[in-house]
Write an enzyme that holds these catalytic residues in place. Sequence first.
Site, PDB file in Angstrom:
ATOM      1  N   PRO A 155     -55.182  11.172  66.272  1.00  0.00           N
ATOM      2  CA  PRO A 155     -55.315   9.710  66.138  1.00  0.00           C
ATOM      3  C   PRO A 155     -56.721   9.144  66.345  1.00  0.00           C
ATOM      4  O   PRO A 155     -56.965   8.349  67.245  1.00  0.00           O
ATOM      5  CB  PRO A 155     -54.347   9.202  67.205  1.00  0.00           C
ATOM      6  CG  PRO A 155     -54.418  10.240  68.275  1.00  0.00           C
ATOM      7  CD  PRO A 155     -54.546  11.542  67.533  1.00  0.00           C
ATOM      8  N   CYS A 156     -57.637   9.510  65.455  1.00  0.00           N
ATOM      9  CA  CYS A 156     -58.983   8.953  65.552  1.00  0.00           C
ATOM     10  C   CYS A 156     -58.967   7.443  65.297  1.00  0.00           C
ATOM     11  O   CYS A 156     -59.912   6.748  65.678  1.00  0.00           O
ATOM     12  CB  CYS A 156     -59.944   9.670  64.617  1.00  0.00           C
ATOM     13  SG  CYS A 156     -59.528   9.568  62.872  1.00  0.00           S
ATOM     14  N   HIS A 157     -57.875   6.938  64.726  1.00  0.00           N
ATOM     15  CA  HIS A 157     -57.762   5.486  64.506  1.00  0.00           C
ATOM     16  C   HIS A 157     -57.669   4.730  65.829  1.00  0.00           C
ATOM     17  O   HIS A 157     -57.898   3.525  65.867  1.00  0.00           O
ATOM     18  CB  HIS A 157     -56.551   5.173  63.617  1.00  0.00           C
ATOM     19  CG  HIS A 157     -55.244   5.608  64.171  1.00  0.00           C
ATOM     20  ND1 HIS A 157     -54.760   6.892  63.994  1.00  0.00           N
ATOM     21  CD2 HIS A 157     -54.314   4.954  64.908  1.00  0.00           C
ATOM     22  CE1 HIS A 157     -53.589   7.001  64.599  1.00  0.00           C
ATOM     23  NE2 HIS A 157     -53.297   5.837  65.156  1.00  0.00           N
TER      24      HIS A 157
END
Length: 189
Positions: A155-157
Site C-alpha cells: 500500500p504505497c498509496h
Amino acid sequence: MSSNDLDALLRVTSSTYRGETPPDIAFGTYDGAVGRLVLAVTAKGIVACSYEAENDVFERVTRHLGQFIGPDSRRLDPVRRELDAYFSGRLRAFATPVDLTLATPFARTVLQKTMAVPYGTTTTIERIGESIGRPRALRAIGNALASNPVCVIVPCHRVLREDGELGDYPGGAAAKQHLLNVERRAIAG
C-alpha cells in the site's frame, strides 16, 4: 487486451511458452475501480500488480525472472477475488504473499515498511525514512514508492507528503485518492 490477445502475445514473445502446461509465472490482468492492473504471480507470491502496460510488465518479469510465463487462472483468480473484496471495502489485509523480487534492495526495505502501515491510515515519506534509519533519503524513498511493482497490495498509496498532499503515485493522483477513500469509507462504516 483480451485473454486471446494476451495468449497471442505470450506465444509470440515467450520462447518457452507451452500453451496448456501451467506456467512458472502466472500473468494476466485485473480490471477494477482504478483501471487495469497487470498481474504476475510466482511460486513465492504476487510479483507484479502494476498500472504499467502489459508489454512493459511482461518484459520486466521476463528479464528479471526469465521463466516460463503465461495465463493461469488457478493462481490469478484468488488475487482477483481479493482485489474485488478490497475495492468493495470487505478486505483489509491481503492474504496473497508478496514477492518483491522486482524491487531493488533499498526499495524492498521501503516497501516492507509500507506494508506495516495499517489499513485506513496514512504515514509520510519522512516517517518511512526515520523508520528505516535514512531520514534524509527522501528522494530515494519517493522513487522506491513510485516504482512499487506490487501496487494496491503493497500500500504505497498510504504514504503522503509531509504537508499532507497526496504526492506521486504510479496509478496517478485520482487512483491514489480512490484507494484512500475506499479505506476511509470501510473504516467509517
